[in-house]
Design a protein around this motif. Sequence first.
Motif, PDB file in Angstrom:
ATOM      1  N   ASP A 319       0.827  -1.216   0.000  1.00  0.00           N
ATOM      2  CA  ASP A 319       0.000   0.000   0.000  1.00  0.00           C
ATOM      3  C   ASP A 319       0.854   1.256   0.000  1.00  0.00           C
ATOM      4  O   ASP A 319       0.613   2.184  -0.766  1.00  0.00           O
ATOM      5  CB  ASP A 319      -0.921   0.012   1.228  1.00  0.00           C
ATOM      6  CG  ASP A 319      -2.159  -0.825   0.996  1.00  0.00           C
ATOM      7  OD1 ASP A 319      -2.336  -1.306  -0.140  1.00  0.00           O
ATOM      8  OD2 ASP A 319      -2.950  -0.996   1.938  1.00  0.00           O
ATOM      9  N   THR A 320       1.858   1.273   0.872  1.00  0.00           N
ATOM     10  CA  THR A 320       2.692   2.480   0.949  1.00  0.00           C
ATOM     11  C   THR A 320       3.421   2.709  -0.368  1.00  0.00           C
ATOM     12  O   THR A 320       3.490   3.833  -0.873  1.00  0.00           O
ATOM     13  CB  THR A 320       3.691   2.364   2.110  1.00  0.00           C
ATOM     14  OG1 THR A 320       2.958   2.060   3.299  1.00  0.00           O
ATOM     15  CG2 THR A 320       4.438   3.661   2.321  1.00  0.00           C
ATOM     16  N   GLY A 321       3.938   1.628  -0.937  1.00  0.00           N
ATOM     17  CA  GLY A 321       4.596   1.745  -2.236  1.00  0.00           C
ATOM     18  C   GLY A 321       3.642   2.274  -3.290  1.00  0.00           C
ATOM     19  O   GLY A 321       3.957   3.213  -4.034  1.00  0.00           O
ATOM     20  N   THR A 392      11.456   0.657  -0.893  1.00  0.00           N
ATOM     21  CA  THR A 392      10.212   0.647  -1.666  1.00  0.00           C
ATOM     22  C   THR A 392       9.778   2.064  -2.012  1.00  0.00           C
ATOM     23  O   THR A 392       9.399   2.356  -3.155  1.00  0.00           O
ATOM     24  CB  THR A 392       9.093  -0.050  -0.861  1.00  0.00           C
ATOM     25  OG1 THR A 392       9.478  -1.398  -0.619  1.00  0.00           O
ATOM     26  CG2 THR A 392       7.781  -0.015  -1.605  1.00  0.00           C
ATOM     27  N   ILE A 393       9.845   2.949  -1.025  1.00  0.00           N
ATOM     28  CA  ILE A 393       9.413   4.336  -1.250  1.00  0.00           C
ATOM     29  C   ILE A 393      10.264   5.001  -2.324  1.00  0.00           C
ATOM     30  O   ILE A 393       9.748   5.645  -3.251  1.00  0.00           O
ATOM     31  CB  ILE A 393       9.480   5.135   0.071  1.00  0.00           C
ATOM     32  CG1 ILE A 393       8.377   4.661   1.017  1.00  0.00           C
ATOM     33  CG2 ILE A 393       9.366   6.630  -0.190  1.00  0.00           C
ATOM     34  CD1 ILE A 393       8.484   5.193   2.429  1.00  0.00           C
ATOM     35  N   MET A 394      11.580   4.805  -2.224  1.00  0.00           N
ATOM     36  CA  MET A 394      12.450   5.450  -3.204  1.00  0.00           C
ATOM     37  C   MET A 394      12.200   4.911  -4.602  1.00  0.00           C
ATOM     38  O   MET A 394      12.115   5.672  -5.571  1.00  0.00           O
ATOM     39  CB  MET A 394      13.913   5.265  -2.807  1.00  0.00           C
ATOM     40  CG  MET A 394      14.250   6.108  -1.585  1.00  0.00           C
ATOM     41  SD  MET A 394      15.943   5.932  -1.036  1.00  0.00           S
ATOM     42  CE  MET A 394      16.811   6.605  -2.434  1.00  0.00           C
TER      43      MET A 394
ATOM     44  N   TRP B 282      -0.565  11.844   4.893  1.00  0.00           N
ATOM     45  CA  TRP B 282      -1.461  10.785   4.445  1.00  0.00           C
ATOM     46  C   TRP B 282      -0.744   9.442   4.356  1.00  0.00           C
ATOM     47  O   TRP B 282      -1.307   8.404   4.679  1.00  0.00           O
ATOM     48  CB  TRP B 282      -2.067  11.138   3.073  1.00  0.00           C
ATOM     49  CG  TRP B 282      -3.359  11.884   3.200  1.00  0.00           C
ATOM     50  CD1 TRP B 282      -3.564  13.211   2.979  1.00  0.00           C
ATOM     51  CD2 TRP B 282      -4.618  11.341   3.596  1.00  0.00           C
ATOM     52  NE1 TRP B 282      -4.871  13.525   3.206  1.00  0.00           N
ATOM     53  CE2 TRP B 282      -5.548  12.404   3.587  1.00  0.00           C
ATOM     54  CE3 TRP B 282      -5.057  10.073   3.962  1.00  0.00           C
ATOM     55  CZ2 TRP B 282      -6.890  12.232   3.929  1.00  0.00           C
ATOM     56  CZ3 TRP B 282      -6.390   9.902   4.298  1.00  0.00           C
ATOM     57  CH2 TRP B 282      -7.288  10.959   4.283  1.00  0.00           C
ATOM     58  N   LEU B 283       0.512   9.478   3.903  1.00  0.00           N
ATOM     59  CA  LEU B 283       1.265   8.224   3.820  1.00  0.00           C
ATOM     60  C   LEU B 283       1.386   7.590   5.196  1.00  0.00           C
ATOM     61  O   LEU B 283       1.204   6.373   5.350  1.00  0.00           O
ATOM     62  CB  LEU B 283       2.659   8.475   3.243  1.00  0.00           C
ATOM     63  CG  LEU B 283       2.752   8.763   1.741  1.00  0.00           C
ATOM     64  CD1 LEU B 283       4.196   9.044   1.354  1.00  0.00           C
ATOM     65  CD2 LEU B 283       2.216   7.589   0.930  1.00  0.00           C
ATOM     66  N   LEU B 284       1.685   8.417   6.191  1.00  0.00           N
ATOM     67  CA  LEU B 284       1.808   7.916   7.563  1.00  0.00           C
ATOM     68  C   LEU B 284       0.487   7.315   8.016  1.00  0.00           C
ATOM     69  O   LEU B 284       0.432   6.189   8.512  1.00  0.00           O
ATOM     70  CB  LEU B 284       2.174   9.066   8.503  1.00  0.00           C
ATOM     71  CG  LEU B 284       3.642   9.275   8.811  1.00  0.00           C
ATOM     72  CD1 LEU B 284       3.797  10.414   9.806  1.00  0.00           C
ATOM     73  CD2 LEU B 284       4.267   7.997   9.377  1.00  0.00           C
TER      74      LEU B 284
END
Lengths: 446, 446
Positions: A319-321, A392-394, B282-284
């Motif tokens: 989800d975060t990705g 993942t975020i990067m 929002w990501l958090l």
Amino acid sequence: MMDKEIFVDLLSQRQFRAVRSILDVMNEVDIASLLSDLEDKELALAFRLIPKDKAADVFANMNNSLQTYLVEMFTEKELRELLDDLYMDDTIDLLEELPANLVTRILDTVGQEKRNTINQLLNYPEDSAGSIMTTEYVGLRQGMTVGQAMAHIKKIGIHKETIYTCYVIEKRRLLGIVTAKDLMTSNDEVKIDDLMETEIISVGTHMDKEEVATTMRKYDLLAIPVVDEEGLMVGIVTFDDAMDVMVDEVTEDMTKMAAMNPSEESYFETSVFNHAKNRIPWLLFLMISATITGVIISRYEVAFASVPQLVAFIPMLMDTGGNCGSQSATLIIRGLALEEIHFSNIFKVIFKEFRVSILVGIVLSIVNGLRIFIMYHDALLAITIGLSLAATIMLAKLIGCILPLLASKVHLDPALMAAPLITTLVDTCSICIYFSIATKLLHLAV
Amino acid sequence: MMDKEIFVDLLSQRQFRAVRSILDVMNEVDIASLLSDLEDKELALAFRLIPKDKAADVFANMNNSLQTYLVEMFTEKELRELLDDLYMDDTIDLLEELPANLVTRILDTVGQEKRNTINQLLNYPEDSAGSIMTTEYVGLRQGMTVGQAMAHIKKIGIHKETIYTCYVIEKRRLLGIVTAKDLMTSNDEVKIDDLMETEIISVGTHMDKEEVATTMRKYDLLAIPVVDEEGLMVGIVTFDDAMDVMVDEVTEDMTKMAAMNPSEESYFETSVFNHAKNRIPWLLFLMISATITGVIISRYEVAFASVPQLVAFIPMLMDTGGNCGSQSATLIIRGLALEEIHFSNIFKVIFKEFRVSILVGIVLSIVNGLRIFIMYHDALLAITIGLSLAATIMLAKLIGCILPLLASKVHLDPALMAAPLITTLVDTCSICIYFSIATKLLHLAV
């Protein structure tokens, strides 16, 4: 707003004078929306009670099914009157939606000259400047004085869609533009040659209508001239059509970004079957793509069999990705549409997203790492998840910004090609990153 | 377009006559974009070479940092000349962005009367009709003839932002609207009382600017009058500002739907730090929410320990659910923004989405069930995944359509409240559905 019930009552009681006096004071747009709720028979009746000077405008504001019904109902005379008053661009809009037999009926009704114009306009490709332009504009001649121009407009202006931008034309070639403001604030004896703007912003007949709208907004234009390949003036696009194009294009972009084929009609006008048809292809494609992620997961069965906790973090990472990727993609896609970002900025964009992703990655990884450490008292697990999350975020931000730019470079629609793909791509990558970090750090067998 | 390099060269060689003749033929918008790439010192120099009748328009098209720099540079006289030519709405835009000392400088420069108007306009709430309106419109008096009105416009029109819609006013009360088209196509002796439209579409000073733009588009208006609480006319909003509002609002909606706080500035103008600040909250929140899904998964550790294959289908189920949900949410959010869908349609929407979800569910489940059966030769597994997928799709579509409608009902922004939440909500639900179906059908221990 007129109360619809009262109106219907008056109509069914045949209180025509009352109905007519209501229609007399109402705005054309409001009449169209009032009439669109009526039964077919009442509709034809009510339409005939509209004051003649408003009828064409009301008609132009109705939706296609009502227009089709009315054209079927009209007598020869009524149809001719309507077509006389309807602006050319609205006539073309109508013809593009009517069944063939009614198109023939309309072409038979209008005169030879108008028929030629219509046939020519119908030939322009869909979504081109030619398909949304009107041929009704005010043309002026070189050498005219302001007084002569004003007299000319007084004679012919009432039938032109806009008289606020006038075009000085010589042998169909556009020489200059004079605004009504110039004319109204100048003395009668001034020559229009001295008033006219000769640095002309125009568009070609085949230019995409979205680009036409963007150009008009950029220069705050009320109307823009459309010229053919030989540079001869063939029509104008007016600001109201440009506004509609802008709104439609945004709806289309949003629809595509949510992995759907856009619909020509509004939500309720689109049938259940067509809604399903618009949504299924991308869902199928993305579903199949997501199984790749599944296959990758299967390869690590041994790993999560020994540390079952690992599975619990999959949704959070995915989800975060996905969210990170679509954040970047949305900004880039919108920037491309507004022409604030171009492919040539790709390295500037990548560098910016890279720095943003470091900040975002640090904050989210620390918060999540702490949460995991507090919940599980397992520093190694916390580090594993934290590192996977940061990576993942990067990656998500990079994919999210590069994909739309690449799509625009190869002239694919960034909204369609980039947004729906990003989640799937990021998912696959994040799972790979996660399990490779986890197996290394936690010394798991694969 | 002018080549920027050539322009900079001419400027640095102090070829002022050449520079001036270039600026003479260029459009104001293009000059602004050409100048925005210059160094500060060159900028001030180039700006002073712009023909006087274009300078204010060029200035209005520049971004805030350049405007601020120029205001700092200007002599008293230059500033006064600029402010004389700048339309009131552009002046307000400028003042809202300038540092306090420059605001004071400007207020000191303009006369008392203009200062009062400015102070009043600066007091309107952000995003209200009052904050984007201009006070420069053409007012006419009852009883005037067309000839008198035209003479009046000739005298004052040049300083008004638009002269195409004129307002008939008595003691600041708006009685009717006369278009320049009416005036230009009528004879001089006609009374404007007979021409004017008395069914007036207007907006209040505090109406949200998005609603103002929507109203203008609905009625194809070039300008809309703004009235205060007592019904007295205080200004107008013109179509170019309405177009800008529409574009900005769409960008804001898209940004919110991608789980970000919208930025006032363009992508490149926003700093890395601010980009991160807009994206992290929002990501958090979504990351923490996603851990709920993780907790649910943990409860089924025993289940997927005995059938590890189950884990491999999690990404596919989550992604498809998320995609289905955001498809529905996007259509509803856009429909709400375009006023094609209202909260009162909620049951119609639910029924429609329900039928669409059945069609979509059947197609996707069959395709996926077959794929699984072919790959794993396990009918029970195929049925388990197929059923879970169908249930997830139906639930996702329901959540996707209900959440934005509920948000609009309680006056929350559907774009902000609904879109980002839907994925997380659907994820949690789909995991619950999946494991309960799986444990039942496959007779697994929990």
